[in-house]
Scaffold this motif. Structure first.
Motif, PDB file in Angstrom:
ATOM      1  N   PHE A 111     -17.769 -54.146 -60.460  1.00  0.00           N
ATOM      2  CA  PHE A 111     -17.816 -55.440 -61.285  1.00  0.00           C
ATOM      3  C   PHE A 111     -15.657 -55.304 -61.034  1.00  0.00           C
ATOM      4  N   VAL A 112     -15.715 -54.489 -60.530  1.00  0.00           N
ATOM      5  CA  VAL A 112     -14.025 -54.155 -59.734  1.00  0.00           C
ATOM      6  C   VAL A 112     -14.464 -54.975 -58.387  1.00  0.00           C
ATOM      7  N   CYS A 113     -15.540 -55.297 -57.744  1.00  0.00           N
ATOM      8  CA  CYS A 113     -15.684 -55.303 -56.695  1.00  0.00           C
ATOM      9  C   CYS A 113     -15.392 -56.899 -56.583  1.00  0.00           C
ATOM     10  N   ILE A 114     -16.238 -57.462 -57.726  1.00  0.00           N
ATOM     11  CA  ILE A 114     -16.796 -58.974 -57.724  1.00  0.00           C
ATOM     12  C   ILE A 114     -15.188 -59.121 -58.448  1.00  0.00           C
ATOM     13  N   ILE A 147     -21.204 -58.101 -51.040  1.00  0.00           N
ATOM     14  CA  ILE A 147     -21.873 -57.077 -50.517  1.00  0.00           C
ATOM     15  C   ILE A 147     -21.801 -55.981 -51.487  1.00  0.00           C
ATOM     16  N   LEU A 148     -20.662 -55.249 -51.133  1.00  0.00           N
ATOM     17  CA  LEU A 148     -20.436 -53.920 -52.052  1.00  0.00           C
ATOM     18  C   LEU A 148     -20.932 -53.529 -53.401  1.00  0.00           C
ATOM     19  N   ALA A 149     -20.778 -54.820 -53.566  1.00  0.00           N
ATOM     20  CA  ALA A 149     -20.668 -55.089 -55.575  1.00  0.00           C
ATOM     21  C   ALA A 149     -21.953 -55.238 -55.678  1.00  0.00           C
ATOM     22  N   GLY A 150     -23.102 -56.129 -54.605  1.00  0.00           N
ATOM     23  CA  GLY A 150     -24.657 -55.669 -54.279  1.00  0.00           C
ATOM     24  C   GLY A 150     -25.243 -54.527 -54.444  1.00  0.00           C
ATOM     25  N   ILE A 151     -24.788 -53.585 -53.367  1.00  0.00           N
ATOM     26  CA  ILE A 151     -25.050 -52.510 -53.602  1.00  0.00           C
ATOM     27  C   ILE A 151     -24.434 -51.268 -55.005  1.00  0.00           C
ATOM     28  N   PHE A 152     -23.225 -51.585 -55.438  1.00  0.00           N
ATOM     29  CA  PHE A 152     -23.185 -51.104 -56.208  1.00  0.00           C
ATOM     30  C   PHE A 152     -24.373 -50.805 -57.640  1.00  0.00           C
ATOM     31  N   TRP A 153     -24.536 -52.572 -57.997  1.00  0.00           N
ATOM     32  CA  TRP A 153     -25.387 -53.318 -59.062  1.00  0.00           C
ATOM     33  C   TRP A 153     -27.486 -52.184 -58.596  1.00  0.00           C
ATOM     34  N   ALA A 154     -27.075 -52.267 -56.880  1.00  0.00           N
ATOM     35  CA  ALA A 154     -28.505 -51.983 -56.595  1.00  0.00           C
ATOM     36  C   ALA A 154     -28.284 -50.607 -57.281  1.00  0.00           C
ATOM     37  N   ALA A 155     -27.737 -49.550 -57.063  1.00  0.00           N
ATOM     38  CA  ALA A 155     -27.382 -47.809 -57.536  1.00  0.00           C
ATOM     39  C   ALA A 155     -27.116 -47.956 -58.971  1.00  0.00           C
ATOM     40  N   THR A 156     -26.250 -48.999 -59.529  1.00  0.00           N
ATOM     41  CA  THR A 156     -26.890 -48.538 -61.213  1.00  0.00           C
ATOM     42  C   THR A 156     -28.598 -49.230 -61.297  1.00  0.00           C
ATOM     43  N   THR A 216     -28.964 -48.386 -72.980  1.00  0.00           N
ATOM     44  CA  THR A 216     -28.111 -48.451 -70.938  1.00  0.00           C
ATOM     45  C   THR A 216     -27.882 -48.900 -71.097  1.00  0.00           C
ATOM     46  N   LEU A 217     -27.703 -50.511 -71.857  1.00  0.00           N
ATOM     47  CA  LEU A 217     -26.506 -51.339 -72.069  1.00  0.00           C
ATOM     48  C   LEU A 217     -25.120 -50.927 -72.339  1.00  0.00           C
ATOM     49  N   PHE A 218     -25.399 -50.313 -73.663  1.00  0.00           N
ATOM     50  CA  PHE A 218     -23.809 -49.788 -74.245  1.00  0.00           C
ATOM     51  C   PHE A 218     -22.874 -48.750 -73.504  1.00  0.00           C
ATOM     52  N   TYR A 219     -24.039 -48.089 -72.395  1.00  0.00           N
ATOM     53  CA  TYR A 219     -23.569 -46.670 -71.690  1.00  0.00           C
ATOM     54  C   TYR A 219     -22.900 -47.664 -70.355  1.00  0.00           C
ATOM     55  N   GLN A 220     -23.491 -48.614 -70.123  1.00  0.00           N
ATOM     56  CA  GLN A 220     -22.894 -49.579 -68.672  1.00  0.00           C
ATOM     57  C   GLN A 220     -21.581 -50.465 -69.260  1.00  0.00           C
ATOM     58  N   LEU A 221     -21.612 -50.704 -70.476  1.00  0.00           N
ATOM     59  CA  LEU A 221     -20.053 -51.453 -71.183  1.00  0.00           C
ATOM     60  C   LEU A 221     -19.214 -50.364 -71.147  1.00  0.00           C
ATOM     61  N   ALA A 222     -19.466 -49.365 -72.208  1.00  0.00           N
ATOM     62  CA  ALA A 222     -19.193 -48.820 -72.641  1.00  0.00           C
ATOM     63  C   ALA A 222     -18.179 -48.182 -71.619  1.00  0.00           C
ATOM     64  N   VAL A 223     -18.193 -47.074 -70.728  1.00  0.00           N
ATOM     65  CA  VAL A 223     -18.162 -46.894 -69.759  1.00  0.00           C
ATOM     66  C   VAL A 223     -17.022 -47.673 -68.824  1.00  0.00           C
ATOM     67  N   SER A 224     -17.386 -49.140 -68.621  1.00  0.00           N
ATOM     68  CA  SER A 224     -17.495 -49.447 -67.299  1.00  0.00           C
ATOM     69  C   SER A 224     -15.740 -50.294 -68.058  1.00  0.00           C
ATOM     70  N   ALA A 225     -15.599 -50.143 -69.492  1.00  0.00           N
ATOM     71  CA  ALA A 225     -14.739 -50.826 -70.193  1.00  0.00           C
ATOM     72  C   ALA A 225     -13.199 -49.912 -69.824  1.00  0.00           C
ATOM     73  N   VAL A 226     -13.715 -48.730 -70.812  1.00  0.00           N
ATOM     74  CA  VAL A 226     -12.460 -47.747 -70.109  1.00  0.00           C
ATOM     75  C   VAL A 226     -11.998 -47.884 -68.914  1.00  0.00           C
ATOM     76  N   LEU A 227     -13.193 -47.389 -68.069  1.00  0.00           N
ATOM     77  CA  LEU A 227     -12.444 -47.428 -66.606  1.00  0.00           C
ATOM     78  C   LEU A 227     -11.943 -48.801 -65.946  1.00  0.00           C
ATOM     79  N   LEU A 228     -12.064 -49.850 -66.427  1.00  0.00           N
ATOM     80  CA  LEU A 228     -12.082 -50.686 -66.268  1.00  0.00           C
ATOM     81  C   LEU A 228      -9.920 -50.603 -66.525  1.00  0.00           C
ATOM     82  N   LEU A 229     -10.112 -51.026 -67.402  1.00  0.00           N
ATOM     83  CA  LEU A 229      -9.132 -50.717 -68.753  1.00  0.00           C
ATOM     84  C   LEU A 229      -7.112 -49.898 -68.462  1.00  0.00           C
ATOM     85  N   VAL A 230      -8.335 -48.438 -67.831  1.00  0.00           N
ATOM     86  CA  VAL A 230      -7.131 -47.661 -67.404  1.00  0.00           C
ATOM     87  C   VAL A 230      -6.929 -48.022 -66.025  1.00  0.00           C
ATOM     88  N   LEU A 231      -7.519 -48.607 -64.931  1.00  0.00           N
ATOM     89  CA  LEU A 231      -7.865 -49.002 -63.763  1.00  0.00           C
ATOM     90  C   LEU A 231      -6.517 -50.043 -62.807  1.00  0.00           C
TER      91      LEU A 231
END
Length: 311
Positions: free
Chosen positions: A90-93, A173-182, A199-214
C-alpha cells in the motif's frame, strides 16, 4: 474461522458468482477512492488510517464471534512478515496513484496473480506451474512491457510528467510483487493453518503501525480541508474494502473452490479501468488497451488452475 477440507468445498453457484462480481467491482473502485482522498489526506497517513480503522473493525468482529487472536500458535514471525509486505504494497499503491492514473494502476497492480504463481511454484510444494500457466505469465509480462512502452511513447520521453507516470506505473508493478509475496508467505508458513481472521488481523495491524510511523517520519501528517467526499472515500477503503470485502472473500473460500473463484480476478482491473475513465475522466491509448488485454488474458490463463488471494 478455520477452513474446511477441500472435499467440502463446491463449485461456485449463482450466489457465489454474484458476490464475486460485486467484490471485483468493489476492489476495482478502490483506486478511484484512494485518488479522490489523496487530494486532502497525504498518501501514507491515508493508508495508515485505513488500516487502523479496519484493524479495529476486525478485532470487534472477532470478539463478537469468539475467534481468538492472541493465543500462542507460532504464527507471530510469519504474521509480522506478512504485515510488513502488506504495508509495502500500500506504500506503493498510495504513492503510485500520485504519479499515475487509477486506470493504469488497476492494470499494473493486478499483475499480482502472475507473480504469485511464480512464488508458489518456487516455495510451495504441489504448486508447480503447468504449460498453460507459463504461457499466461509470458503473455502478461509481454503486456506489461507494451504498457510501459506506451507510457514512454504517449508523451515526451524526457518530460517530467512522463517520467512521473513511468515511476507510478513501476510502483504499481512493485505493489503487485508485494501482494504476491504476502500471499506466498501466508501459503508457505504457519499462517496456512491459522484462521483467516487472524491472518487478516496481522496484515492490517502491522501495516497500520508501519504506515502511520512512516507518515510521521516523512512529514505526511498535514491534512488539507476535508470534504464529505474525502471522508466517504476513506470510509469506503477502510470499511467496505479492507473489512467487509476481505472477510467476504475469506467466507467464500470456506465454501467454494478457490481455483474456480480466482478466475474472476480478471474482472477487477476491468472495473478499475472503467471507473477511472467514467468517474475521473482518465484517457488511454489503443496501445495501452491492447497491453491491458494481454495482461488480463495472461491472468486468466494463470488462474485456470491456480488459486490466487484477493485484494
Amino acid at each position: 474461522m478455520s477452513m474446511p477440507s477441500l472435499a467440502l468445498r463446491r463449485a461456485p453457484d449463482a450466489t457465489a458468482v454474484i458476490v464475486m462480481i460485486a467484490l471485483c467491482g468493489a476492489w476495482g473502485f478502490q483506486q478511484v477512492a484512494i485518488k479522490e482522498a489523496n487530494a486532502s489526506i497525504p498518501p501514507m497517513l491515508q493508508a495508515g488510517i485505513r488500516s487502523l480503522i479496519a484493524t479495529l473493525l476486525v478485532w470487534i468482529w472477532t470478539r463478537t464471534r469468539g475467534v481468538p487472536l492472541f493465543q500462542r500458535d507460532d504464527t507471530l514471525p510469519a504474521g509480522l512478515l506478512a504485515g510488513v509486505l502488506f504495508g509495502g504494497e500500500f506504500v506503493c499503491i498510495f504513492f503510485g496513484l500520485n504519479l499515475t492514473t487509477a486506470t493504469r494502476m488497476a492494470v499494473f497492480l493486478y499483475t499480482a496473480p502472475c507473480f504469485t504463481a511464480l512464488g508458489l511454484h518456487r516455495f510451495v510444494a504441489g504448486e508447480r506451474l503447468s504449460r498453460t500457466q507459463w504461457s499466461g505469465i509470458v503473455l502478461a509480462f509481454c503486456g506489461i512491457a507494451l504498457a510501459f512502452a506506451d507510457g514512454f511513447l504517449h508523451g515526451n520521453p524526457n518530460s517530467a510528467s512522463t517520467l512521473r507516470g513511468i515511476a507510478g506505473d513501476a510502483l504499481g508493478i512493485l505493489a503487485g510483487i508485494f501482494w504476491a509475496a504476502t500471499t506466498v508467505v501466508v501459503r508457505a508458513s504457519s499462517l496456512a493453518h491459522a484462521s483467516a481472521s487472524k491472518t487478516l488481523f496481522y496484515q492490517l495491524a502491522v501495516s497500520a503501525v508501519l504506515l502511520l510511523v512512516l507518515a510521521a517520519g516523512i512529514g505526511q501528517t498535514h491534512v488539507e480541508a476535508v470534504s464529505p467526499m474525502t471522508i466517504a472515500s476513506l470510509a469506503y477503503q477502510a470499511v467496505v474494502v479492507a473489512f467487509v470485502s476481505y472477510l467476504t472473500w475469506f467466507w467464500l473460500l470456506t465454501r467454494y473452490m478457490a481455483s474456480r473463484l480466482s478466475v474472476f480476478s480478471f474482472l477487477t482491473p476491468i472495473f478499475g479501468v472503467t471507473f477511472g475513465v467514467l468517474l475521473l475522466g482518465e484517457h488511454f491509448t489503443a496501445r495501452f488497451m491492447i497491453a491491458a488485454a494481454m495482461v488480463l488474458a495472461g491472468i486468466a490463463l494463470v488462474n485456470r488452475s491456480a488459486p490466487i488471494a484477493k485484494r
